[in-house]
Design a protein around this motif. Structure first.
Motif, PDB file in Angstrom:
ATOM      1  N   PRO A   1      12.311 -32.242  27.706  1.00 22.11           N
ATOM      2  CA  PRO A   1      11.029 -31.697  27.264  1.00 22.11           C
ATOM      3  C   PRO A   1      10.390 -30.712  28.248  1.00 22.11           C
ATOM      4  N   ALA A   2       9.634 -29.782  27.701  1.00 25.28           N
ATOM      5  CA  ALA A   2       8.882 -28.838  28.525  1.00 25.28           C
ATOM      6  C   ALA A   2       7.660 -29.518  29.149  1.00 25.28           C
ATOM      7  N   ASP A   3       7.087 -30.491  28.441  1.00 25.32           N
ATOM      8  CA  ASP A   3       5.924 -31.221  28.938  1.00 25.32           C
ATOM      9  C   ASP A   3       6.286 -31.960  30.228  1.00 25.32           C
ATOM     10  N   LEU A   4       5.500 -31.766  31.270  1.00 26.61           N
ATOM     11  CA  LEU A   4       5.795 -32.312  32.598  1.00 26.61           C
ATOM     12  C   LEU A   4       5.949 -33.832  32.592  1.00 26.61           C
ATOM     13  N   GLN A   5       5.037 -34.556  31.933  1.00 30.85           N
ATOM     14  CA  GLN A   5       5.110 -36.010  31.947  1.00 30.85           C
ATOM     15  C   GLN A   5       6.270 -36.539  31.104  1.00 30.85           C
ATOM     16  N   GLN A   6       6.540 -35.916  29.978  1.00 30.94           N
ATOM     17  CA  GLN A   6       7.695 -36.324  29.183  1.00 30.94           C
ATOM     18  C   GLN A   6       8.995 -36.044  29.934  1.00 30.94           C
ATOM     19  N   ARG A   7       9.062 -34.918  30.620  1.00 29.95           N
ATOM     20  CA  ARG A   7      10.240 -34.565  31.413  1.00 29.95           C
ATOM     21  C   ARG A   7      10.407 -35.564  32.563  1.00 29.95           C
ATOM     22  N   ALA A   8       9.296 -35.990  33.152  1.00 30.33           N
ATOM     23  CA  ALA A   8       9.348 -36.979  34.232  1.00 30.33           C
ATOM     24  C   ALA A   8       9.945 -38.291  33.729  1.00 30.33           C
ATOM     25  N   ARG A   9       9.641 -38.677  32.487  1.00 33.36           N
ATOM     26  CA  ARG A   9      10.223 -39.894  31.901  1.00 33.36           C
ATOM     27  C   ARG A   9      11.740 -39.749  31.737  1.00 33.36           C
ATOM     28  N   VAL A  10      12.173 -38.584  31.299  1.00 26.70           N
ATOM     29  CA  VAL A  10      13.610 -38.336  31.179  1.00 26.70           C
ATOM     30  C   VAL A  10      14.255 -38.420  32.562  1.00 26.70           C
ATOM     31  N   ASN A  11      13.642 -37.792  33.559  1.00 27.56           N
ATOM     32  CA  ASN A  11      14.167 -37.845  34.926  1.00 27.56           C
ATOM     33  C   ASN A  11      14.206 -39.271  35.457  1.00 27.56           C
ATOM     34  N   GLU A  12      13.188 -40.047  35.125  1.00 29.20           N
ATOM     35  CA  GLU A  12      13.137 -41.445  35.546  1.00 29.20           C
ATOM     36  C   GLU A  12      14.336 -42.207  34.974  1.00 29.20           C
ATOM     37  N   TYR A  13      14.589 -42.039  33.692  1.00 27.79           N
ATOM     38  CA  TYR A  13      15.721 -42.726  33.069  1.00 27.79           C
ATOM     39  C   TYR A  13      17.048 -42.250  33.661  1.00 27.79           C
ATOM     40  N   LEU A  14      17.192 -40.942  33.841  1.00 30.43           N
ATOM     41  CA  LEU A  14      18.440 -40.413  34.400  1.00 30.43           C
ATOM     42  C   LEU A  14      18.701 -40.967  35.797  1.00 30.43           C
ATOM     43  N   SER A  15      17.670 -41.104  36.584  1.00 28.69           N
ATOM     44  CA  SER A  15      17.824 -41.670  37.931  1.00 28.69           C
ATOM     45  C   SER A  15      18.183 -43.150  37.857  1.00 28.69           C
ATOM     46  N   TRP A  16      17.549 -43.879  36.958  1.00 32.61           N
ATOM     47  CA  TRP A  16      17.789 -45.313  36.829  1.00 32.61           C
ATOM     48  C   TRP A  16      19.187 -45.621  36.300  1.00 32.61           C
ATOM     49  N   GLN A  17      19.604 -44.960  35.246  1.00 39.61           N
ATOM     50  CA  GLN A  17      20.859 -45.294  34.583  1.00 39.61           C
ATOM     51  C   GLN A  17      22.060 -45.107  35.484  1.00 39.61           C
ATOM     52  N   HIS A  18      21.957 -44.180  36.408  1.00 33.28           N
ATOM     53  CA  HIS A  18      23.107 -43.882  37.262  1.00 33.28           C
ATOM     54  C   HIS A  18      23.496 -45.078  38.135  1.00 33.28           C
ATOM     55  N   THR A  19      22.502 -45.839  38.584  1.00 33.36           N
ATOM     56  CA  THR A  19      22.814 -47.001  39.424  1.00 33.36           C
ATOM     57  C   THR A  19      22.715 -48.319  38.659  1.00 33.36           C
ATOM     58  N   ALA A  20      21.959 -48.353  37.570  1.00 30.43           N
ATOM     59  CA  ALA A  20      21.742 -49.610  36.859  1.00 30.43           C
ATOM     60  C   ALA A  20      22.789 -49.882  35.773  1.00 30.43           C
ATOM     61  N   ILE A  21      23.334 -48.844  35.171  1.00 37.01           N
ATOM     62  CA  ILE A  21      24.281 -49.033  34.074  1.00 37.01           C
ATOM     63  C   ILE A  21      25.666 -48.507  34.451  1.00 37.01           C
ATOM     64  N   ARG A  22      25.731 -47.255  34.864  1.00 38.50           N
ATOM     65  CA  ARG A  22      27.008 -46.590  35.086  1.00 38.50           C
ATOM     66  C   ARG A  22      27.854 -47.245  36.164  1.00 38.50           C
TER      67      ARG A  22
END
Length: 117
Positions: free
Chosen positions: A86-107
């Protein structure tokens, strides 16, 4: 000219990049790199990814490694729909949060298949 994606589809991060590119109709040339055969340690692949990891991308003279960085690059270069990044800063931050989390929590657990094999 289409980007080149260096992938081994046994790898979850590679599958993520592949599916993202296909789903968004991003033109790319598939370059198979066999992790099981150690092709990522070869001299030729070292010119694409100095860290010798897949997935990797080559766009002209520009090379990039790491699945998240590649997907973000593709999202911006090919202007994918806003729901992907998303272009919206806070929505993009949520995507970044998930991307950071999934790399160590799931993958991390999915990659153990290569270690065990």
């Amino acid at each position: 000219m289409a980007v080149e994606l260096y992938l081994d589809l046994f790898s979850q991060p590679c599958r993520s990049v592949f599916i993202f590119a296909k789903k968004n109709k991003i033109p790319f040339e598939f370059q198979k790199v066999s992790l099981m055969d150690g092709e990522h340690f070869g001299d030729e692949f070292g010119k694409i990814s100095m860290i010798r990891k897949v997935p990797a991308l080559r766009d002209g003279d520009f090379c990039l490694a790491e699945s998240i960085a590649i997907m973000l690059y593709l999202a911006e270069k090919f202007q994918t729909p806003d729901f992907w990044y998303p272009a919206d800063l806070q929505q993009r931050a949520r995507v970044n949060e998930y991307l950071s989390w999934q790399h160590t929590a799931i993958r991390m657990y999915g990659s153990k298949i290569f270690w065990l094999r």
